[in-house]
Each structure stands twice: as structure tokens, then as C-alpha cells.
Write an enzyme that holds these catalytic residues in place. Structure first.
Site, short mmCIF file in Angstrom:
data_model
loop_
_atom_site.label_atom_id
_atom_site.label_comp_id
_atom_site.label_asym_id
_atom_site.label_seq_id
_atom_site.Cartn_x
_atom_site.Cartn_y
_atom_site.Cartn_z
N GLY A 144 0.87 -1.17 0.00
CA GLY A 144 0.00 0.00 0.00
C GLY A 144 0.90 1.22 0.00
N GLN B 249 6.99 -3.99 0.32
CA GLN B 249 7.35 -4.63 1.60
C GLN B 249 8.77 -4.21 1.99
OE1 GLN B 249 5.81 -7.04 -0.89
NE2 GLN B 249 3.98 -6.07 -0.09
P1 IMP Z 1 1.35 -11.45 2.91
O1 IMP Z 1 2.35 -10.69 2.13
O2 IMP Z 1 -0.05 -10.93 2.78
O3 IMP Z 1 1.45 -12.92 2.70
O4 IMP Z 1 1.70 -11.24 4.48
C1 IMP Z 1 2.89 -11.76 5.06
C2 IMP Z 1 3.45 -10.79 6.10
O5 IMP Z 1 3.95 -9.65 5.45
C3 IMP Z 1 2.42 -10.29 7.11
O6 IMP Z 1 3.06 -10.10 8.36
C4 IMP Z 1 2.00 -8.95 6.55
O7 IMP Z 1 1.52 -8.08 7.54
C5 IMP Z 1 3.33 -8.47 5.97
N1 IMP Z 1 3.16 -7.53 4.85
C6 IMP Z 1 2.78 -7.82 3.60
N2 IMP Z 1 2.75 -6.72 2.84
C7 IMP Z 1 3.13 -5.71 3.64
C8 IMP Z 1 3.33 -4.31 3.42
O8 IMP Z 1 3.17 -3.78 2.32
N3 IMP Z 1 3.74 -3.61 4.49
C9 IMP Z 1 3.98 -4.18 5.70
N4 IMP Z 1 3.83 -5.47 5.94
C10 IMP Z 1 3.40 -6.23 4.92
#
Ligand code: IMP
Length: 432
Positions: A42, A230
Site C-alpha cells: 500500500g 514490503q
Molecule cells: P502477505 O504478504 O499478505 O502474505 O503477508 C505476510 C506478512 O507480510 C504479514 O506479516 C503482513 O503483515 C506483511 N506484509 C505484507 N505486505 C506488507 C506491506 O506492504 N507492508 C507491511 N507489511 C506487509
């Protein structure tokens, strides 16, 4: 040497404020490329008080006449992409922005999102320690299909015959999992097939070969920015596994997900917040569960852009930041949200960990080891002044300047950009 090809990487657990740094750099680049992750990201950019949030589109979409590329390493949620394209105001046809979506980007299907949520809930029910806290955007399950070589790629949703074959096989398999493992209703193939074809006809004009697109931009001497999503500590290989995302968020991911040779990248920029945050589960040594954490969350508006979840907050962790410097080979750091620290009172920075009685400045590549790491802090002078109007480093209060210099010395990397407020203009540039 001119920095024609640059990579911008999150140096912490994501949410470092990369969108605003990309936005600042996008003034000078011709091409902006997303190369990994998906709509779990985001990226917020505030222009003239107006907030723009992108989950999939590169942040460069706000500048006229740019080329924005969604690379092969991205997992693409077509509904999200279509809604972001439709929401662009002014539209790309007015601004002259060209969007190229890689043929090879994998499509996040509704069953990926469903399986993401179901498997996360199952992990949770087996005990909190098993849960990752995913965003529920289907990222993990989509990458699983990619690496299992059964994924549907962007090129497939514009090829009805091939799509029918691939999607039917996928739906059959997913329905077995949904029905037999989770006791959920099956997916209707015909409905999904129709949907996928309609996504295809919307996306088709944007589809292209991102590999050649990027290669020819490099050949033509264009300026290119690879926009990471990320952060380093969420990288599937180098992060705090298993509490990570499923893609390569580090600088190395640019080569595979963005299709560029390592020697073509002239500069790697790390974006770090002046403190730390994390969303989801997993170890976070400097997390503060008391007033400081609350202060940072409130003053820094630390709530997830994608999920709205409150972010866990804590002091800046130099051990972790130095790890990001090392893993990515950072050439320069962009430090964001320095203004949030104004008025915090005592300022602490973690410079080493104590683990099993031993002091170390090495970030452990193991979530278990990190769980037991106790942060050792140094206390630095604080400041109370509002710094959001500062535009030159010299304008900052002495304590804020020494905070920045402390980080530079501890990491051995120059801080070239400092964010002092949410707006595009709230930025101090120092030889960036
Ligand atoms: P996923 O990427 O939805 O599989 O989530 C895996 C982990 O990465 C979780 O702890 C999420 O909160 C974190 N995460 C995924 N995308 C973001 C981001 O854009 N910012 C911060 N944390 C993220």
C-alpha cells in the site's frame, strides 16, 4: 557516475514510506517498475493535500509522460488493478503515462485469496505462534502456484483456449482443497472463466514484454527506478522467516522480478523510517507496548494502508538496519518520518542485542534467535520543535541533526533524503 538505473528497497518491515520517496525520485526518471509482491503493498503519495493510494500500480503513475511497468515478479490481482486504473484522475490518456503489464506476471485468483484467509485462520486455530498475520490478498498461495508451475499468467487471460485448460485444472485442484480440507463450497468454473476473460479484455491493451521494455529503456539511456514493496525483513529468504511475505523484497529481487542484470543497477536506495514498525506476527526486538509505541502509532498514523490494522511500533533498530545495508548493498538511505519523533522526550536507538548473555551487533537470520534478542539501547538528545517546515538539513534542530548523523555513522551510509511531513514537499534533500 550518473545514477540511471536505481533500485529502491524497504530497509525494515515494510511501510517505510517508500511511496513518497519513489514519488520524489519519479520527477527525474523515465520508467518506474514494480518487480515483486502484489496488492499486499500500500503505497501512499500525498500531492497537494490529496491522498493517492496504490496497491499495484507503480507510484510513478502520478507523473506525466512516464512509463510504468508491472514486472514479471509481481503477482497481479486483476480486479484491484482495474479499479486502480479506473480511479486514476487525471486518466493516463490525459497525462500521457504508459502502463506496461508483464505477460509473465502471475494472476491472483479469487481462490488464492480464499485459501490465504482459510490457511491463516487454520494456523491461528492451531495456536497464535503458527499465524503469520498475512494481508489476505492471496499472495502466498499465488506464489505457491507459480513455483509449482501451475499458475495462470497475465498472458493466459487473453488466450481463451489455453485459459480454459489451465483454469479448469486449477479450479479442480483448488475445489478439492476447499471442499475436503476446509469444508467450503467449491468455486464455479464457468463464472470464474467469464470473469477472467473480462479482466483479460480490460488488461490486454496494457500487456507487453516487460523484459524487452526494460532492456530497451536501458539501451536508450533512460532513467529507471525499480520500486520495491514490503521490506528487507519481510523477504522470503532474508527476512524473519516464516514471518515474511512470499517474494524477494531485497535488491536481488530486482534482477529476477524486474529482469535486469545486477551490474546494470547503478544505485541501491534503502528507505527506513526514523523508528520501526511491523504489521502481522513475528519477532520485533524494539517493539514498545507502552506510551512510546502509542505515541508513534498516533503521531505517525501507523495504521495499515491495505488492511487498516494498527501497526506495532518501537524504537529504531540499528542492528536490523545494518543488516539491510549489508543484504541489499545500500548506497544511500532515505530516512522518513523524522518529524514524528518531535516531542517524544527521551530518544532511544537500539545499537546491539543481547542473546543468551552474549552481546552481538549481528541480526540473526532466524526468527527463533530474534525472539530471544534483548535490545541494548543508546539514549540520544531529543527535540520538541515542529520540523515539518524545514527544507534544509541546517534548518533542523541540533538534536535532530545529531540523530541523523548518529544513524549515518552507525550504518556507514549517507542519509540523502529526510522526510519531515506527509506531503510531497515535506522533504529535505542532501545530495540525493
Ligand atoms: P502477505 O504478504 O499478505 O502474505 O503477508 C505476510 C506478512 O507480510 C504479514 O506479516 C503482513 O503483515 C506483511 N506484509 C505484507 N505486505 C506488507 C506491506 O506492504 N507492508 C507491511 N507489511 C506487509
Amino acid at each position: 557516475m550518473e545514477n540511471r538505473v536505481q533500485a529502491l528497497i524497504g530497509a525494515q518491515w515494510g511501510d517505510e514510506g517508500k511511496g513518497r520517496v519513489v514519488d520524489a525520485l519519479a520527477r527525474e526518471v523515465d520508467v518506474v517498475v514494480r518487480y515483486q509482491g502484489g496488492a499486499n503493498a500500500g503505497h501512499t503519495v500525498i500531492v497537494g493535500g490529496r491522498k493517492h493510494v496504490f496497491h499495484l500500480l507503480p507510484s510513478g503513475m502520478l507523473y506525466p509522460n512516464r512509463t510504468c511497468v508491472i514486472g514479471n515478479g509481481v503477482v497481479l490481482d486483476p480486479e484491484q488493478l482495474i479499479s486502480e486504473i479506473k480511479g486514476l484522475d487525471p486518466a493516463p490518456s490525459v497525462t500521457g503515462v504508459r502502463l506496461v503489464v508483464s505477460n509473465g506476471a502471475h494472476i491472483v485468483m479469487p481462490y488464492h485469496k480464499k485459501l490465504d484467509v482459510l490457511s491463516e485462520a487454520a494456523r491461528k486455530s492451531r495456536g497464535a505462534a503458527g499465524a503469520i498475520g498475512t494481508t489476505g490478498r492471496g499472495i502466498g498461495p499465488c506464489y505457491v502456484d507459480k513455483y509449482n508451475r501451475i499458475g495462470i499468467r497475465a498472458e493466459d487471460i487473453v488466450a481463451p483456449k489455453l485459459l480454459e485448460k489451465k483454469l479448469r485444472a486449477s479450479v479442480e485442484e483448488k475445489n478439492l482443497i476447499l471442499e475436503r480440507i476446509y469444508g467450503e463450497p467449491p468455486i464455479n468454473f464457468d463464472e470464474l472463466f467469464e470473469k477472467a476473460l473480462s479482466w483479460g479484455s480490460f488488461i490486454e491493451p496494457y500487456l507487453g514484454d516487460s523484459t524487452f521494455e526494460i532492456a530497451s529503456a536501458i539501451k536508450d539511456g533512460k532513467k529507471i527506478l525499480f520500486e520495491g514493496a514490503q521490506g528487507t525483513l519481510l523477504d522470503v529468504d532474508h527476512g524473519t522467516y516464516p514471518y515474511v511475505t512470499s517474494s524477494s523484497c531485497v535488491a536481488g529481487g530486482v534482477c529476477t522480478g524486474g529482469a535486469v542484470g545486477p551490474c546494470r543497477v547503478d544505485r541501491v536506495i534503502g528507505v527506513a523510517k526514523a523508528y520501526c514498525t511491523r504489521v502481522g506476527e513475528g519477532p520485533f526486538p524494539t517493539e514498545d507496548l507502552k506510551e512510546t509505541g502509542e505515541f508513534l502509532r498516533k503521531n505517525g498514523a501507523e495504521f495499515g494502508v491495505t488492511t487498516g490494522r494498527p501497526r506495532r511500533c518501537g524504537w529504531l533498530d540499528i542492528v536490523a538496519l545494518n543488516y539491510a545495508v549489508m543484504v541489499n548493498g545500500l548506497d544511500v538511505i532515505a530516512l522518513t518520518k523524522l518529524d514524528v519523533l518531535s516531542g517524544l522526550g527521551e530518544l532511544k536507538v537500539c545499537s546491539s542485542y543481547e542473546t543468551d548473555g552474549a552481546v552481538t551487533d549481528r541480526f540473526p537470520n532466524s526468527a527463533q534467535a530474534l525472539e530471544s534478542a534483548r535490545p541494548i539501547y543508546e539514549t540520544l538528545p531529543s527535540w520538541d520543535e515542529d520540523i515539518s517546515e524545514c527544507r534544509k538539513f541546517e534548518d533542523l534542530p541540533a538534536a535532530a541533526r545529531s540523530y541523523v548523523k548518529f544513524i549515518e555513522e552507525a550504518c556507514g551510509v549517507k542519509i540523502g533524503l529526510i522526510g519531515v511531513g506527509p506531503d510531497r514537499e515535506d522533504t529535505i534533500f542532501r545530495d540525493f
